[in-house]
Design a protein around this motif. Structure first.
Motif, short mmCIF file in Angstrom:
data_model
loop_
_atom_site.label_atom_id
_atom_site.label_comp_id
_atom_site.label_asym_id
_atom_site.label_seq_id
_atom_site.Cartn_x
_atom_site.Cartn_y
_atom_site.Cartn_z
N ARG A 231 143.58 -9.48 -78.76
CA ARG A 231 143.83 -8.10 -78.36
C ARG A 231 145.23 -7.66 -78.76
O ARG A 231 146.19 -8.40 -78.57
N ASP A 232 145.33 -6.45 -79.29
CA ASP A 232 146.65 -5.91 -79.63
C ASP A 232 147.33 -5.45 -78.35
O ASP A 232 146.69 -5.04 -77.39
N LYS A 233 148.65 -5.51 -78.39
CA LYS A 233 149.47 -5.08 -77.26
C LYS A 233 149.30 -3.56 -77.03
O LYS A 233 149.20 -2.80 -77.99
N ILE A 234 149.29 -3.14 -75.77
CA ILE A 234 149.22 -1.72 -75.45
C ILE A 234 150.57 -1.07 -75.79
O ILE A 234 151.61 -1.53 -75.32
N LYS A 235 150.54 -0.02 -76.60
CA LYS A 235 151.79 0.66 -76.98
C LYS A 235 151.90 2.05 -76.37
O LYS A 235 152.99 2.56 -76.17
N GLU B 263 145.66 -5.74 -68.00
CA GLU B 263 144.83 -6.44 -68.98
C GLU B 263 144.36 -7.73 -68.36
O GLU B 263 145.16 -8.50 -67.82
N ASN B 264 143.07 -7.97 -68.46
CA ASN B 264 142.46 -9.08 -67.75
C ASN B 264 141.55 -9.89 -68.66
O ASN B 264 141.15 -9.40 -69.72
N PRO B 265 141.21 -11.11 -68.27
CA PRO B 265 140.30 -11.93 -69.08
C PRO B 265 138.94 -11.26 -69.27
O PRO B 265 138.51 -10.45 -68.44
N LEU B 266 138.29 -11.62 -70.35
CA LEU B 266 136.97 -11.09 -70.67
C LEU B 266 135.91 -12.18 -70.54
O LEU B 266 136.18 -13.35 -70.80
N PHE C 244 130.48 -10.65 -75.85
CA PHE C 244 131.20 -10.06 -74.72
C PHE C 244 130.26 -9.32 -73.77
O PHE C 244 129.44 -8.52 -74.19
N GLY D 15 142.18 -15.92 -73.08
CA GLY D 15 141.85 -15.03 -71.97
C GLY D 15 140.36 -14.74 -71.85
O GLY D 15 139.96 -13.60 -71.69
#
Ligand SMILES: [Zn+2]
Ligand SMILES: [Zn+2]
Lengths: 180, 180
Positions: B4-8, B41-44, B77, B115
């Motif tokens: 996952r990309d970082k939230i910007k 942000e949480n595990p999937l 997922f 994650g």
């Protein structure tokens, strides 16, 4: 455990997103018209424990919404960087300040309406000293006949407690799954 | 299953976020300086099946990265609006076009590094007609001595297959948890 707000802007570039079904996908996602980022939203895991001592179970009286003043097993959202059991242990420490051994996974329940999967681990207490954190008004032990069934915060907690006392009577703890 | 990309940017208003530890929190979150939105942000969850027929298990040859050309159990997922078992059934249909009955949860594995929590359900096949989707090159049955152990896509799949054949020999299927 609040409802999630709809994604309105791209997490990568800030542009307003459109809800469209991406190619090779089956459902609408928030897609950025500027940079193409596709935003997925998925169910969250809530992890907790059934802390027990002899014939008693530890419950916490909630100091936060939802269900302020109702009783719950210690539980909360699983975080990145921890396993399901580590998350359950962390929540038990944060909400009850209780000292436990981590036992096996005891229940796994889908709460589809809110997009959550709840998991509870059996966790024998190693002493009866508790130190509830800011999310709890109080933490105390209950025998089965003392459980405030009408003041239990969540159905997943009620179901897990019911299974716990049933299995305890049988003398054998199983693993229980349920869809709510 | 990409990183996952970082939230910007803020999902609510598009403003660039700051990573700070919010009050009453313990870890840094992407917080919006304009509207105050805190981004968690949480595990999937990755959900799938062990589809089996007599002494054989169904595997799919991956037509996508990562692990293109390697073999896997059908899995993907979990989505909002489905239970863990419904997600596992959907993935089995999408990746293998296989017809199954849904059995009990068989394995739950934490893959903390990425994650993710992986769950596999036992799923007896009701026939041996498969119709692999675009994510699979091929779907076919393998006896234990035919399993391409060196070409299995993911360790969670290998561990689940190992437990499946072990339990089958014992004549009793359990529930297996593992941290990877
Ligand atoms: Zn964008
Ligand atoms: Zn904002």
């Amino acid at each position: 455990m609040t409802e999630r707000d709809k994604i309105k802007h791209c997490r990568a570039c800030g542009t307003a997103v459109n809800y469209i079904v991406p190619p090779d996908d089956a459902r609408p996602r928030a897609v950025c018209p500027a940079c193409g980022t596709v935003h997925y939203e998925n169910p969250l895991n809530v992890v907790g424990t059934v802390p027990y001592w002899q014939d008693q179970v530890l419950l916490c009286k909630r100091n936060i919404e939802p269900r302020f003043g109702f009783w719950t097993l210690p539980a909360g959202f699983m975080e990145l960087g921890e396993t399901t059991a580590q998350g359950a242990a962390r929540e038990t420490d944060e909400e009850a300040g209780a000292h436990i051994q981590m036992g096996p996974l005891f229940s796994l329940m889908n709460v589809m309406r809110v997009g959550q999967v709840h998991m509870y681990y059996l966790a024998p207490l190693t002493d009866t000293v508790f130190n509830p954190g800011p999310e709890s008004i109080e933490a105390r032990l209950f025998r089965e006949d003392e459980i405030p069934w009408d003041e239990i915060a969540f159905r997943t907690v009620r179901e897990t407690l019911k299974h716990y006392f049933e299995d305890r009577r049988k003398g054998a703890f199983g693993f229980h799954t349920l869809d709510l």
